[in-house]
Design an enzyme around this catalytic site. Structure first.
Site, PDB file in Angstrom:
ATOM      1  N   LYS A  17       0.348  -1.531   0.336  1.00 19.14           N
ATOM      2  CA  LYS A  17      -0.036  -0.104   0.275  1.00 19.14           C
ATOM      3  C   LYS A  17       0.603   1.566  -0.146  1.00 19.14           C
ATOM      4  CE  LYS A  17      -1.653   1.736   4.654  1.00 19.14           C
ATOM      5  NZ  LYS A  17      -1.109   2.781   4.266  1.00 19.14           N
ATOM      6  N   ASN A  18       1.954   1.291   0.993  1.00 16.29           N
ATOM      7  CA  ASN A  18       2.479   2.378   1.094  1.00 16.29           C
ATOM      8  C   ASN A  18       3.416   2.893   0.136  1.00 16.29           C
ATOM      9  OD1 ASN A  18       1.262   3.000   3.499  1.00 16.29           O
ATOM     10  ND2 ASN A  18       3.263   2.515   4.791  1.00 16.29           N
ATOM     11  N   CYS A  38      -4.079  13.301  13.965  1.00 18.43           N
ATOM     12  CA  CYS A  38      -4.298  11.914  14.359  1.00 18.43           C
ATOM     13  C   CYS A  38      -4.124  11.515  14.633  1.00 18.43           C
ATOM     14  CB  CYS A  38      -3.217  11.322  12.369  1.00 18.43           C
ATOM     15  SG  CYS A  38      -2.774  10.193  12.070  1.00 18.43           S
ATOM     16  N   ARG A  84       1.367  14.482  12.948  1.00 20.32           N
ATOM     17  CA  ARG A  84       1.693  14.227  12.393  1.00 20.32           C
ATOM     18  C   ARG A  84       1.685  15.057  11.454  1.00 20.32           C
ATOM     19  NH1 ARG A  84      -0.176   8.208  10.252  1.00 20.32           N
ATOM     20  NH2 ARG A  84       1.943   8.467   8.826  1.00 20.32           N
ATOM     21  N   ASP A 110       5.985   0.483  11.664  1.00 18.24           N
ATOM     22  CA  ASP A 110       5.010  -0.436  11.370  1.00 18.24           C
ATOM     23  C   ASP A 110       4.449  -1.379  11.912  1.00 18.24           C
ATOM     24  OD1 ASP A 110       3.692   2.214  10.186  1.00 18.24           O
ATOM     25  OD2 ASP A 110       3.803   1.574   7.943  1.00 18.24           O
ATOM     26  N   ARG A 156      -8.736  -0.725   5.920  1.00 20.64           N
ATOM     27  CA  ARG A 156      -7.248   0.552   4.937  1.00 20.64           C
ATOM     28  C   ARG A 156      -6.208  -0.178   4.891  1.00 20.64           C
ATOM     29  NH1 ARG A 156      -5.768   5.660   8.049  1.00 20.64           N
ATOM     30  NH2 ARG A 156      -5.311   6.247   6.608  1.00 20.64           N
TER      31      ARG A 156
HETATM   32  C1  UD1 Z   1       4.602   6.841   6.271  1.00 21.64           C
HETATM   33  C2  UD1 Z   1       4.164   5.197   5.881  1.00 21.64           C
HETATM   34  C3  UD1 Z   1       3.172   5.079   7.162  1.00 21.64           C
HETATM   35  C4  UD1 Z   1       4.461   5.009   8.401  1.00 21.64           C
HETATM   36  C5  UD1 Z   1       5.670   5.931   8.509  1.00 21.64           C
HETATM   37  C6  UD1 Z   1       7.079   5.741   9.357  1.00 21.64           C
HETATM   38  C7  UD1 Z   1       3.023   5.829   3.860  1.00 21.64           C
HETATM   39  C8  UD1 Z   1       1.952   5.858   3.129  1.00 21.64           C
HETATM   40  N1  UD1 Z   1       2.725   6.419   5.204  1.00 21.64           N
HETATM   41  O1  UD1 Z   1       3.916   7.979   6.738  1.00 21.64           O
HETATM   42  O2  UD1 Z   1       3.197   4.070   7.318  1.00 21.64           O
HETATM   43  O3  UD1 Z   1       4.477   4.820   9.649  1.00 21.64           O
HETATM   44  O4  UD1 Z   1       5.863   6.403   7.240  1.00 21.64           O
HETATM   45  O5  UD1 Z   1       7.601   4.289   8.559  1.00 21.64           O
HETATM   46  O6  UD1 Z   1       4.141   5.575   3.246  1.00 21.64           O
HETATM   47  N2  UD1 Z   1       7.900  14.310  10.498  1.00 21.64           N
HETATM   48  C9  UD1 Z   1       8.117  15.660  11.031  1.00 21.64           C
HETATM   49  N3  UD1 Z   1       7.262  16.904   9.690  1.00 21.64           N
HETATM   50  C10 UD1 Z   1       6.797  15.978   8.454  1.00 21.64           C
HETATM   51  C11 UD1 Z   1       6.500  14.865   8.426  1.00 21.64           C
HETATM   52  C12 UD1 Z   1       7.095  14.355   8.797  1.00 21.64           C
HETATM   53  O7  UD1 Z   1       8.561  16.077  11.214  1.00 21.64           O
HETATM   54  O8  UD1 Z   1       7.005  17.405   7.762  1.00 21.64           O
HETATM   55  C13 UD1 Z   1       7.783  13.659  11.292  1.00 21.64           C
HETATM   56  C14 UD1 Z   1       6.261  12.529  11.828  1.00 21.64           C
HETATM   57  O9  UD1 Z   1       5.481  13.559  12.418  1.00 21.64           O
HETATM   58  C15 UD1 Z   1       6.960  11.283  12.463  1.00 21.64           C
HETATM   59  C16 UD1 Z   1       8.318  10.914  11.256  1.00 21.64           C
HETATM   60  O10 UD1 Z   1       8.026  13.165  10.997  1.00 21.64           O
HETATM   61  O11 UD1 Z   1       7.198  11.506  13.874  1.00 21.64           O
HETATM   62  C17 UD1 Z   1       8.012  10.058  10.078  1.00 21.64           C
HETATM   63  O12 UD1 Z   1       7.097  10.305   9.508  1.00 21.64           O
HETATM   64  P1  UD1 Z   1       7.289  10.386   7.977  1.00 21.64           P
HETATM   65  O13 UD1 Z   1       7.912   9.226   7.264  1.00 21.64           O
HETATM   66  O14 UD1 Z   1       6.458  11.954   7.259  1.00 21.64           O
HETATM   67  O15 UD1 Z   1       5.592   9.562   7.909  1.00 21.64           O
HETATM   68  P2  UD1 Z   1       4.732   9.739   7.155  1.00 21.64           P
HETATM   69  O16 UD1 Z   1       5.226   9.115   5.252  1.00 21.64           O
HETATM   70  O17 UD1 Z   1       3.422  10.528   7.258  1.00 21.64           O
END
Ligand code: UD1
Length: 437
Positions: free
Chosen positions: A22-23, A122, A127, A312, A404
């Site tokens: 999915k991701n 969330c 996030r 995850d 999901r």
């Molecule tokens: C993706 C995955 C999710 C997984 C996560 C971490 C998808 C659709 N989802 O989520 O299943 O759990 O990676 O492996 O691929 N952060 C910030 N600022 C930002 C973006 C992120 O502070 O602009 C922080 C987040 O709050 C979190 C960390 O960075 O603490 C990692 O998040 P991120 O890797 O961005 O997760 P997602 O891409 O949302």
């Protein structure tokens, strides 16, 4: 709302087909916005989140066509963004799935503007998306937050920039990879995420004509091109689904072959299973999972960005370790508030104490069935894993979280002997009214 009923205690035996990730599929679908040609994605999973992304792209004007029905794996989804007529990603869709924000980079890169609803809070933490926005600003985008929306535009094309992420983010790396592919000049992404799903996107972009170096390392260099083209691309296997079924097999003392699973995507997970006494070995068709060393042993786990242990898989591993011999310490470093499964596992007899970012799991001799509530995707599947080993019957409420991210979960597990069934909610009762004469 649907529920799932599981009667525990049956060792899982047989084979399970692993779906496409999915991701990986979600950013690949967003990448279709980068070209007017057709992008055909094979090995597509059929999940609620994929439908949400499909609806989002359709309302932008992307033409979508799925070949194969919802019952078979390996479907092909064709996307053609030749006639994009709307650059807004609305609140109703973005609020149900954070990954919707992945359309922002492609919209800005190809059309010079995009308006995307802020994803908002969330269940597993705040996030934010600050990293995505700062990097796009560095590439020349003008961004304003108004009325709950991100309004982004750029005069001409985005420009290559030297981006150094202060934190590793899967989504931000993906958004910038897509934006940089059509930008003017060279973009360097430092402290980039190295997850296999990020690499899958980069490989697909390369197939579409993007010039990308350093895939799979923490420094990616993208030399922008003026135009990308379409083509065919196969989504990689779902490493989290693989790990989830491995935990399910292990907690029941079973022996399961996971068809299509790939060991090289999940070394850290395989190592932790081995430490706990669960052998995962390669077969010609995928991976075989079985317990080789008596009962499960307690182990320590810390979640980290790839190639570390994935956040995850944290909840599923906690369910497994709740019946281990000895204690385990689990530390979550990626998301705050990702222990919502703990009170539910505790209702089933697990002995878990959370102290800040760490959880101490003391192995219990057995779990007992109970009524429990799913709270997010991985938390809910950890309850399924616990229920498969528990004495008696477990009812899991709010299973839409499972839908999901897990395709045909009941069918895949019952194919290996699990006693699992979905109880479909009846339509709500309505009072019969009669028109006044
Ligand atoms: C993706 C995955 C999710 C997984 C996560 C971490 C998808 C659709 N989802 O989520 O299943 O759990 O990676 O492996 O691929 N952060 C910030 N600022 C930002 C973006 C992120 O502070 O602009 C922080 C987040 O709050 C979190 C960390 O960075 O603490 C990692 O998040 P991120 O890797 O961005 O997760 P997602 O891409 O949302």
């Amino acid at each position: 709302m649907d529920k799932i009923k599981i009667t525990g205690g049956v060792p899982l035996r047989g084979t399970i087909q692993i779906s496409g990730a999915k991701n990986a599929a979600l950013p690949l679908m967003a990448a279709s916005l980068l070209t007017e040609d057709t992008l055909a994605l094979s090995n597509m999973p059929y999940l609620a989140d994929i439908v949400t992304m499909a609806n989002l792209l359709a309302q932008h004007g992307v033409a979508l066509n799925m070949q194969g029905d919802g019952k078979k794996t390996g479907r092909i989804l064709s996307l053609c963004a030749a006639d994009v007529n709307n650059l807004t990603a609305p609140y109703e869709l973005v609020r149900t799935m954070r990954a919707s924000v992945l359309v922002l980079g492609p919209l800005l890169a190809r059309f010079g503007a995009g308006k995307v609803s802020l994803p908002g809070g969330c269940a597993i933490g705040t996030r934010p998306i600050d990293l995505h926005l700062k990097a796009l600003e560095q590439m020349g985008a003008h961004i304003e937050l108004r009325d709950g929306y991100i309004h982004a535009e750029v005069a001409g094309r985005l420009r290559g920039a030297n981006i150094q992420f202060e934190k590793i983010s899967v989504g931000a790396t993906e958004n910038i990879l897509m934006a940089a592919s059509l930008a003017e000049g060279v973009t360097t992404i430092g402290n980039a995420a190295r997850e296999p799903e990020v690499c899958d996107l980069a490989h697909c972009l390369q197939m579409m004509g993007a010039k990308i170096e350093g895939i799979g390392t923490d420094t990616i260099t993208v030399t922008g091109v003026e135009r990308l083209h379409g083509g065919n691309y196969a989504v990689i296997a779902n490493r989290i689904e693989t790990g989830t079924f491995a935990a399910a097999a292990a907690i029941t003392g079973g022996d399961v072959e996971l068809i299509g699973a790939r060991i090289e995507l999940m070394q850290a997970v395989v190592e932790k299973f081995a430490e706990a006494g669960v052998a995962i070995s390669e077969t010609p068709r995928g991976l075989r999972v079985r317990c080789v060393d008596g009962p499960i042993h307690g182990i320590d786990i810390m979640t980290q960005a790839y190639p570390g242990f994935p956040t995850d898989m944290q909840a599923q591993m906690m369910a497994l370790l709740s019946v281990a011999q000895g204690a385990s310490m689990i530390t979550e470093t990626i998301f705050e508030n990702r222990y919502m499964h703990v009170p539910e596992l505790t209702r089933m007899g697990a002995k878990i104490n959370v102290h800040g970012a760490s959880a101490m799991v003391r192995g219990a001799p057995e779990l007992r069935g109970a009524e429990v509530m799913a709270t997010d995707l991985r938390a809910s599947v950890s309850l399924v894993i616990a229920a498969l080993a528990a004495q008696g019957e477990t009812i899991i409420h709010r299973v839409y979280h499972l839908d999901r991210g897990y395709e045909r979960l009941e069918e895949k597990l019952s194919g290996c002997g699990a006693l699992i069934e979905r109880i479909t909610a009846r339509a709500p009762l309505t009072l019969a009214t009669s028109e006044a004469a």
